[in-house]
Design a protein around this motif. Structure first.
Motif, PDB file in Angstrom:
ATOM      1  N   LEU A  80       0.831  -1.206   0.000  1.00 57.79           N
ATOM      2  CA  LEU A  80       0.000   0.000   0.000  1.00 57.79           C
ATOM      3  C   LEU A  80       0.863   1.251   0.000  1.00 57.79           C
ATOM      4  N   SER A  81       1.954   1.214   0.741  1.00 58.03           N
ATOM      5  CA  SER A  81       2.851   2.376   0.777  1.00 58.03           C
ATOM      6  C   SER A  81       3.481   2.623  -0.592  1.00 58.03           C
ATOM      7  N   ASP A  82       3.682   1.569  -1.375  1.00 57.60           N
ATOM      8  CA  ASP A  82       4.218   1.746  -2.727  1.00 57.60           C
ATOM      9  C   ASP A  82       3.274   2.591  -3.573  1.00 57.60           C
ATOM     10  N   PHE A  83       1.974   2.300  -3.483  1.00 60.61           N
ATOM     11  CA  PHE A  83       0.998   3.082  -4.243  1.00 60.61           C
ATOM     12  C   PHE A  83       0.929   4.513  -3.741  1.00 60.61           C
ATOM     13  N   VAL A  84       1.038   4.695  -2.418  1.00 58.73           N
ATOM     14  CA  VAL A  84       1.058   6.045  -1.858  1.00 58.73           C
ATOM     15  C   VAL A  84       2.277   6.812  -2.363  1.00 58.73           C
ATOM     16  N   LEU A  85       3.434   6.139  -2.353  1.00 59.24           N
ATOM     17  CA  LEU A  85       4.682   6.775  -2.762  1.00 59.24           C
ATOM     18  C   LEU A  85       4.641   7.184  -4.233  1.00 59.24           C
ATOM     19  N   VAL A  86       4.245   6.241  -5.101  1.00 63.47           N
ATOM     20  CA  VAL A  86       4.201   6.550  -6.533  1.00 63.47           C
ATOM     21  C   VAL A  86       3.155   7.626  -6.808  1.00 63.47           C
ATOM     22  N   GLY A  87       2.004   7.547  -6.126  1.00 63.65           N
ATOM     23  CA  GLY A  87       0.984   8.575  -6.296  1.00 63.65           C
ATOM     24  C   GLY A  87       1.471   9.937  -5.852  1.00 63.65           C
ATOM     25  N   ALA A  88       2.207   9.959  -4.738  1.00 63.84           N
ATOM     26  CA  ALA A  88       2.748  11.226  -4.235  1.00 63.84           C
ATOM     27  C   ALA A  88       3.745  11.817  -5.222  1.00 63.84           C
ATOM     28  N   VAL A  89       4.574  10.967  -5.808  1.00 61.05           N
ATOM     29  CA  VAL A  89       5.541  11.444  -6.797  1.00 61.05           C
ATOM     30  C   VAL A  89       4.814  11.992  -8.022  1.00 61.05           C
ATOM     31  N   ALA A  90       3.765  11.296  -8.451  1.00 56.83           N
ATOM     32  CA  ALA A  90       2.993  11.751  -9.609  1.00 56.83           C
ATOM     33  C   ALA A  90       2.349  13.107  -9.345  1.00 56.83           C
ATOM     34  N   LEU A  91       1.992  13.355  -8.070  1.00 56.97           N
ATOM     35  CA  LEU A  91       1.354  14.623  -7.701  1.00 56.97           C
ATOM     36  C   LEU A  91       2.360  15.715  -7.333  1.00 56.97           C
ATOM     37  N   GLY A  92       3.656  15.349  -7.292  1.00 59.28           N
ATOM     38  CA  GLY A  92       4.682  16.349  -7.051  1.00 59.28           C
ATOM     39  C   GLY A  92       5.202  16.449  -5.631  1.00 59.28           C
ATOM     40  N   LEU A  93       4.816  15.491  -4.760  1.00 65.14           N
ATOM     41  CA  LEU A  93       5.297  15.570  -3.378  1.00 65.14           C
ATOM     42  C   LEU A  93       6.807  15.379  -3.290  1.00 65.14           C
ATOM     43  N   GLY A  94       7.341  14.510  -4.137  1.00 65.66           N
ATOM     44  CA  GLY A  94       8.792  14.319  -4.133  1.00 65.66           C
ATOM     45  C   GLY A  94       9.521  15.612  -4.437  1.00 65.66           C
ATOM     46  N   ALA A  95       8.991  16.368  -5.393  1.00 62.24           N
ATOM     47  CA  ALA A  95       9.602  17.659  -5.731  1.00 62.24           C
ATOM     48  C   ALA A  95       9.469  18.641  -4.578  1.00 62.24           C
ATOM     49  N   LEU A  96       8.330  18.577  -3.857  1.00 65.98           N
ATOM     50  CA  LEU A  96       8.140  19.458  -2.701  1.00 65.98           C
ATOM     51  C   LEU A  96       9.169  19.162  -1.611  1.00 65.98           C
ATOM     52  N   LEU A  97       9.398  17.869  -1.338  1.00 65.72           N
ATOM     53  CA  LEU A  97      10.388  17.508  -0.323  1.00 65.72           C
ATOM     54  C   LEU A  97      11.790  17.917  -0.746  1.00 65.72           C
TER      55      LEU A  97
END
Length: 211
Positions: A48-65
């Motif tokens: 489940l965390s994998d889907f959260v992580l990939v979804g977050a990256v798709a939404l730009g959370l990785g760039a925010l961090l």
């Protein structure tokens, strides 16, 4: 996304996932303590965390961090503290079960929900995962095609690989414990706890790349 690109991503993801990390170590420990069947909720939590992580990256959370020192630091210390807490608990373990005989399943007190939440929280509070995927995943995305189906495909492949690797580690743990004496099972727990503490330390000292 072409078939060649998907195969290349699968290879890269498999190498990254197979490298021992927190969720893999938890799968190993859960397999040894509870048996493979009772370790399954932990694997599902990580998936489940994998889907959260990939979804977050798709939404730009990785760039925010990557851009925000404050949010990166908050998530980093939450993740490091949680890993350290888990590691200390495992280091202080007194075994918690007897080595099974005649193929019996190890017994220990833990609910499926708690096993699920441990793996899920370990993964979603690790900023390195977001930054890694934020740097990696866009390289396999075709900007000329619809991005949502591509991220969904990547998430499914990532989750399937992650589950397969964790299952292998859980099976290894479950089989290894049958070969060990009761006192040795405590050291298996403590070895995993020490590794989690080391990962907590590495996360605490982890720094963002300069932007």
């Amino acid at each position: 996304m072409s078939l060649t690109t998907l195969l290349l991503f699968t290879l890269v993801a498999l190498v990254a996932i197979a490298t021992p990390g927190p969720t893999v170590l938890l799968a190993l420990a859960n397999g040894s303590r509870y048996g493979v069947r009772r370790a399954l909720p932990g694997m599902l939590g990580a998936v489940l965390s994998d889907f959260v992580l990939v979804g977050a990256v798709a939404l730009g959370l990785g760039a925010l961090l990557a851009a925000s020192e404050f949010w990166f630091t908050v998530l980093k210390w939450v993740g490091a503290a949680y890993l350290a807490w888990l590691g200390l608990r495992m280091l202080r373990s007194q075994g918690g079960f007897e080595v099974p005989a005649n193929g019996a399943t190890p017994q220990a007190g833990a609910t499926g929900r708690s096993i699920f939440m441990k793996s899920f929280l370990v993964a979603v509070t690790n900023p390195k995962g977001y930054l890694f995927c934020s740097a990696l995943l866009p390289q396999f995305i075709d900007p000329q095609a619809a991005q949502a189906p591509q991220y969904i495909t990547i998430a499914i492949v990532f989750a399937v690989l992650d589950f397969g690797v964790m299952l292998a580690y859980a099976i290894t743990g479950a089989r290894a414990v049958r070969w060990l004496k009761a006192s040795a099972t405590r050291w298996l727990d403590r070895a995993c706890g020490g590794a989690l503490l080391a990962l907590a330390g590495s996360l605490a000292f982890y720094r963002r790349a300069s932007t």
